[in-house]
Design a protein around this motif. Structure first.
Motif, PDB file in Angstrom:
ATOM      1  N   GLY A  22      21.252  89.776  84.145  1.00  8.71           N
ATOM      2  CA  GLY A  22      20.633  88.735  83.330  1.00  8.71           C
ATOM      3  C   GLY A  22      19.703  87.830  84.104  1.00  8.71           C
ATOM      4  O   GLY A  22      18.817  87.202  83.513  1.00  8.71           O
ATOM      5  N   ASN A  23      19.882  87.742  85.432  1.00  8.63           N
ATOM      6  CA  ASN A  23      19.008  86.864  86.205  1.00  8.63           C
ATOM      7  C   ASN A  23      18.269  87.584  87.331  1.00  8.63           C
ATOM      8  O   ASN A  23      17.707  86.944  88.211  1.00  8.63           O
ATOM      9  CB  ASN A  23      19.800  85.666  86.788  1.00  8.63           C
ATOM     10  CG  ASN A  23      20.979  86.099  87.651  1.00  8.63           C
ATOM     11  OD1 ASN A  23      21.064  87.248  88.077  1.00  8.63           O
ATOM     12  ND2 ASN A  23      21.892  85.175  87.890  1.00  8.63           N
ATOM     13  N   MET A  24      18.269  88.925  87.283  1.00  3.90           N
ATOM     14  CA  MET A  24      17.634  89.716  88.338  1.00  3.90           C
ATOM     15  C   MET A  24      16.666  90.742  87.759  1.00  3.90           C
ATOM     16  O   MET A  24      16.846  91.228  86.634  1.00  3.90           O
ATOM     17  CB  MET A  24      18.699  90.464  89.156  1.00  3.90           C
ATOM     18  CG  MET A  24      19.789  89.587  89.738  1.00  3.90           C
ATOM     19  SD  MET A  24      19.186  88.437  90.981  1.00  3.90           S
ATOM     20  CE  MET A  24      18.944  89.559  92.348  1.00  3.90           C
ATOM     21  N   THR A  25      15.653  91.065  88.540  1.00  2.00           N
ATOM     22  CA  THR A  25      14.829  92.252  88.289  1.00  2.00           C
ATOM     23  C   THR A  25      15.103  93.247  89.414  1.00  2.00           C
ATOM     24  O   THR A  25      15.585  92.855  90.486  1.00  2.00           O
ATOM     25  CB  THR A  25      13.329  91.903  88.264  1.00  2.00           C
ATOM     26  OG1 THR A  25      12.952  91.344  89.524  1.00  2.00           O
ATOM     27  CG2 THR A  25      13.024  90.912  87.151  1.00  2.00           C
ATOM     28  N   ALA A  26      14.799  94.530  89.192  1.00  2.00           N
ATOM     29  CA  ALA A  26      15.130  95.542  90.196  1.00  2.00           C
ATOM     30  C   ALA A  26      14.081  96.635  90.224  1.00  2.00           C
ATOM     31  O   ALA A  26      13.446  96.947  89.206  1.00  2.00           O
ATOM     32  CB  ALA A  26      16.502  96.135  89.904  1.00  2.00           C
ATOM     33  N   THR A  27      13.924  97.204  91.417  1.00  2.00           N
ATOM     34  CA  THR A  27      13.072  98.380  91.597  1.00  2.00           C
ATOM     35  C   THR A  27      13.788  99.358  92.520  1.00  2.00           C
ATOM     36  O   THR A  27      14.621  98.953  93.340  1.00  2.00           O
ATOM     37  CB  THR A  27      11.709  98.020  92.233  1.00  2.00           C
ATOM     38  OG1 THR A  27      11.926  97.439  93.523  1.00  2.00           O
ATOM     39  CG2 THR A  27      10.927  97.058  91.349  1.00  2.00           C
ATOM     40  N   VAL A  28      13.480 100.642  92.384  1.00  2.00           N
ATOM     41  CA  VAL A  28      14.023 101.653  93.279  1.00  2.00           C
ATOM     42  C   VAL A  28      12.877 102.555  93.710  1.00  2.00           C
ATOM     43  O   VAL A  28      12.084 103.026  92.882  1.00  2.00           O
ATOM     44  CB  VAL A  28      15.160 102.459  92.605  1.00  2.00           C
ATOM     45  CG1 VAL A  28      14.703 103.173  91.347  1.00  2.00           C
ATOM     46  CG2 VAL A  28      15.788 103.414  93.610  1.00  2.00           C
ATOM     47  N   THR A  29      12.763 102.773  95.002  1.00  2.00           N
ATOM     48  CA  THR A  29      11.654 103.557  95.551  1.00  2.00           C
ATOM     49  C   THR A  29      12.171 104.575  96.555  1.00  2.00           C
ATOM     50  O   THR A  29      13.189 104.347  97.226  1.00  2.00           O
ATOM     51  CB  THR A  29      10.623 102.646  96.252  1.00  2.00           C
ATOM     52  OG1 THR A  29      11.273 101.889  97.272  1.00  2.00           O
ATOM     53  CG2 THR A  29       9.968 101.698  95.260  1.00  2.00           C
ATOM     54  N   LYS A  30      11.428 105.697  96.682  1.00  2.00           N
ATOM     55  CA  LYS A  30      11.759 106.698  97.699  1.00  2.00           C
ATOM     56  C   LYS A  30      10.989 106.347  98.961  1.00  2.00           C
ATOM     57  O   LYS A  30       9.796 106.036  98.911  1.00  2.00           O
ATOM     58  CB  LYS A  30      11.370 108.098  97.208  1.00  2.00           C
ATOM     59  CG  LYS A  30      11.753 109.206  98.157  1.00  2.00           C
ATOM     60  CD  LYS A  30      11.396 110.552  97.568  1.00  2.00           C
ATOM     61  CE  LYS A  30      12.327 110.903  96.423  1.00  2.00           C
ATOM     62  NZ  LYS A  30      12.109 112.316  95.950  1.00  2.00           N
ATOM     63  N   VAL A  31      11.686 106.377 100.096  1.00  2.00           N
ATOM     64  CA  VAL A  31      11.052 106.002 101.367  1.00  2.00           C
ATOM     65  C   VAL A  31      10.881 107.243 102.232  1.00  2.00           C
ATOM     66  O   VAL A  31      11.681 108.194 102.149  1.00  2.00           O
ATOM     67  CB  VAL A  31      11.901 104.943 102.116  1.00  2.00           C
ATOM     68  CG1 VAL A  31      11.944 103.638 101.325  1.00  2.00           C
ATOM     69  CG2 VAL A  31      13.320 105.443 102.375  1.00  2.00           C
TER      70      VAL A  31
ATOM     71  N   LEU B 245      16.756 106.247  99.284  1.00  2.00           N
ATOM     72  CA  LEU B 245      16.082 105.368  98.329  1.00  2.00           C
ATOM     73  C   LEU B 245      16.296 103.920  98.776  1.00  2.00           C
ATOM     74  O   LEU B 245      17.318 103.599  99.395  1.00  2.00           O
ATOM     75  CB  LEU B 245      16.645 105.538  96.920  1.00  2.00           C
ATOM     76  CG  LEU B 245      16.536 106.902  96.251  1.00  2.00           C
ATOM     77  CD1 LEU B 245      17.265 106.884  94.902  1.00  2.00           C
ATOM     78  CD2 LEU B 245      15.075 107.300  96.058  1.00  2.00           C
ATOM     79  N   LEU B 246      15.331 103.056  98.428  1.00  2.00           N
ATOM     80  CA  LEU B 246      15.480 101.628  98.691  1.00  2.00           C
ATOM     81  C   LEU B 246      15.592 100.903  97.349  1.00  2.00           C
ATOM     82  O   LEU B 246      14.680 100.982  96.518  1.00  2.00           O
ATOM     83  CB  LEU B 246      14.299 101.085  99.481  1.00  2.00           C
ATOM     84  CG  LEU B 246      14.354  99.572  99.777  1.00  2.00           C
ATOM     85  CD1 LEU B 246      15.541  99.239 100.682  1.00  2.00           C
ATOM     86  CD2 LEU B 246      13.035  99.109 100.411  1.00  2.00           C
ATOM     87  N   LEU B 247      16.707 100.210  97.161  1.00  2.00           N
ATOM     88  CA  LEU B 247      16.939  99.430  95.949  1.00  2.00           C
ATOM     89  C   LEU B 247      16.672  97.958  96.275  1.00  2.00           C
ATOM     90  O   LEU B 247      17.249  97.407  97.214  1.00  2.00           O
ATOM     91  CB  LEU B 247      18.386  99.617  95.478  1.00  2.00           C
ATOM     92  CG  LEU B 247      18.842  98.797  94.275  1.00  2.00           C
ATOM     93  CD1 LEU B 247      18.043  99.168  93.023  1.00  2.00           C
ATOM     94  CD2 LEU B 247      20.341  99.009  94.033  1.00  2.00           C
TER      95      LEU B 247
END
Length: 236
Positions: A103-112, A119-121
Motif C-alpha cells: 500500500g505504500n511501496m512501488t516495486a520493479t524487478v530487473t535482470k542483471v 534478478l534485482l528487486l
C-alpha cells in the motif's frame, strides 16, 4: 531601781523560743526543687506542662515519627526493575516506523548481467512516512505453493528503514547448482509479500510484477534480506 516582774520575764522567754522553733521547721529555700529542675531530672511532667516533641522517642524521625528518618525516604528500591511499557517485549523492527507494504511501496524487478542468474528487486517508499523493510521479501513465482527460500547469510546488521522516496533492494538467485530434478521452468510473474516486524506471515497488500522475458528459475531459487543498496544485495 526598776525591777522586772517574774511573770513578764517568763512570757518573753517563751516568745523567743517559739520563734526559733518555727524557723527550724521551715528549712532552707534551696532544699525544695523547682519545677525546672524536676523536668531536667526526668521527673514525670505535670498536667499543665506542654511537650515539645524533641525527646528521643518523640516525632524527630529516629523512631519513624514523621517519616523523615532513615526508614522512610522515597520508598524506592534501587535493585527493583523499572516498569516496562505495558509489559510488552520490544518489536523486532525499526523503532516506531510502520512496516512497508504494497500500500505504500512501488516495486520493479530487473535482470542483471552480473552475477548471472540473478534478478534485482527494488522497492521504493511512495508514502509520506518512514517505513520498515522487515527481514526479507516473501516471493511467489506464478502459482507456486511455497515461498522462495531466504538466504540467511544475507541478514544485515539492522532492519532497513526507508524515508519517503528511499529504496530497499533484494537480489533473487534464480537457480542453484545443477544436478537432479530441480523442476526448472520459465516464470512469468512474481508476487511480493511484505513481512511484519514479528517476522511471521505477511502484512498489508502484496505487489504483483511481470517478470522479464525468458526468466528461468528452478526449485533452488533464493532471495536475500532487504539491503540498503543494490551492490549489497547483488553480492549474494
Amino acid at each position: 531601781m526598776l525591777r522586772i516582774r517574774p511573770r513578764t520575764a517568763v512570757a518573753a522567754t517563751a516568745a523567743v523560743i517559739a520563734a526559733l522553733s518555727l524557723t527550724a521547721c521551715q528549712g532552707s529555700p534551696s532544699d525544695d526543687p523547682s519545677p525546672g529542675k524536676a523536668a531536667a531530672d526526668g521527673a514525670t511532667a505535670r498536667p499543665g506542662d506542654k511537650a515539645d516533641g524533641s525527646g528521643n522517642s518523640g516525632g524527630n524521625g529516629n523512631s519513624g515519627g514523621n517519616g523523615s528518618g532513615s526508614a522512610s525516604g522515597a520508598g524506592k528500591n534501587p535493585s527493583a526493575p523499572r516498569p516496562s511499557d505495558g509489559g510488552k517485549a520490544p518489536d523486532r523492527g525499526a523503532g516506531s516506523s510502520d512496516a512497508c507494504t504494497g500500500g505504500n511501496m512501488t516495486a520493479t524487478v530487473t535482470k542483471v548481467p552480473r552475477p548471472i542468474n540473478h534478478l534485482l528487486l527494488t522497492v521504493t517508499n511512495k508514502g509520506s512516512r518512514p517505513c520498515s523493510a522487515n527481514f526479507a521479501p516473501s516471493l511467489r513465482f506464478d502459482d507456486d505453493q511455497s515461498a522462495t527460500r531466504v538466504n540467511d547469510d544475507s541478514k544485515p546488521q539492522a532492519v532497513v528503514t526507508l524515508a519517503p522516496g528511499r529504496s530497499a533492494y533484494a537480489s533473487v538467485l534464480l537457480s542453484g547448482e545443477a544436478g537432479g530434478d530441480t523442476h526448472g521452468r520459465v516464470a512469468r510473474k512474481l508476487t511480493v509479500y511484505f513481512t511484519p516486524r514479528s517476522g511471521s506471515g505477511s502484512v498489508g497488500a502484496p505487489l504483483t510484477l511481470s517478470l522479464p522475458a525468458e526468466t528461468h528459475k528452478d526449485d533452488n531459487a533464493s532471495v536475500t534480506y532487504w539491503q540498503t543498496s543494490a551492490p549489497d544485495a547483488l553480492q549474494f
